[in-house]
Design a protein around this motif. Structure first.
Motif, short mmCIF file in Angstrom:
data_model
loop_
_atom_site.label_atom_id
_atom_site.label_comp_id
_atom_site.label_asym_id
_atom_site.label_seq_id
_atom_site.Cartn_x
_atom_site.Cartn_y
_atom_site.Cartn_z
N SER A 1 -7.04 0.22 3.21
CA SER A 1 -6.46 -1.23 3.40
C SER A 1 -6.80 -1.73 4.84
O SER A 1 -7.19 -3.09 5.03
CB SER A 1 -5.27 -1.33 2.80
N GLY B 1 0.88 -1.36 -0.02
CA GLY B 1 0.12 -0.02 -0.07
C GLY B 1 0.97 1.26 0.05
O GLY B 1 1.86 1.28 0.78
N ASP C 1 -0.63 -5.86 4.76
CA ASP C 1 -0.37 -4.87 3.85
C ASP C 1 0.79 -4.46 4.43
O ASP C 1 1.12 -4.02 5.34
CB ASP C 1 -1.72 -3.89 4.05
#
Length: 189
Positions: free
Chosen positions: A36, A6, A165
């Motif tokens: 996210s 991300g 992430d």
């Protein structure tokens, strides 16, 4: 061992009290999209951040409200703002850089609260077990492509409230030729 990446731009996390100063009493943030991480969202509202030399306008607010306000910038921003800013994990604000936050209804002066976010990977307890890592561990992440590189000093952050992430900023993403959702390979020393 591949992890979604991300890419984050400069942004502001606000306390309810500081939002009230910037936008008006009992202010509620306007969500425009989910991020996210579960429960995190980008807001319609933007502010101006001001350092000792310069200011940057249209800096997005991320919700929900936090206990303390925090401004996250990129390393290049610190030169423009003229304010030396430490590279830290989110929430580690003790002794961080001062910054002014300017909104349509007022201004907040933070004596500390501006950081360059240390690159990190959010993961659940099960993810950590699968990858064989622990909370706070430092790892490397290798990217692929024309501008592949290895990110060093990546902090593992483990909580069952997270989604898998890796977070880097726009400058780091551009240096590696990455786009949102690309993947990297976890490397343990």
């Amino acid at each position: 061992m591949r992890i979604p990446i991300g890419i984050s731009n400069r942004h502001v996390h606000l306390s309810q009290a500081d939002a009230n100063t910037l936008f008006g009493a009992n202010y509620e943030l306007t969500k425009i999209k989910d991020l996210s991480q579960p429960g995190q969202f980008a807001c319609e509202e933007c502010v101006t951040i001001k350092g000792t030399k310069w200011e940057i306008s249209k800096v997005r607010i991320l919700g929900p409200y936090r206990k303390f306000s925090q401004v996250e910038v990129m390393l290049g921003d610190t030169f423009k703002l003229g304010t030396p800013t430490p590279i830290r994990e989110s929430g580690d604000l003790e002794g961080s850089a001062p910054v002014s936050i300017i909104g349509p209804a007022g201004q907040v002066e933070l004596t500390q609260g501006m950081i360059v976010a240390k690159r990190h990977i959010h993961m659940t307890v099960a993810d950590a077990e699968n990858f064989g890592v622990t909370n706070g561990q430092i790892v490397k992440v290798k990217t692929n492509g024309e501008r592949s590189l290895i990110f060093d000093e990546v902090v593992i952050r483990v909580s069952d409230s997270y989604a898998l992430d890796m977070h880097i900023d726009v400058e780091e993403g551009n240096a590696a030729g990455l786009k949102q959702g690309d993947r990297g390979e976890l490397i343990k020393d």
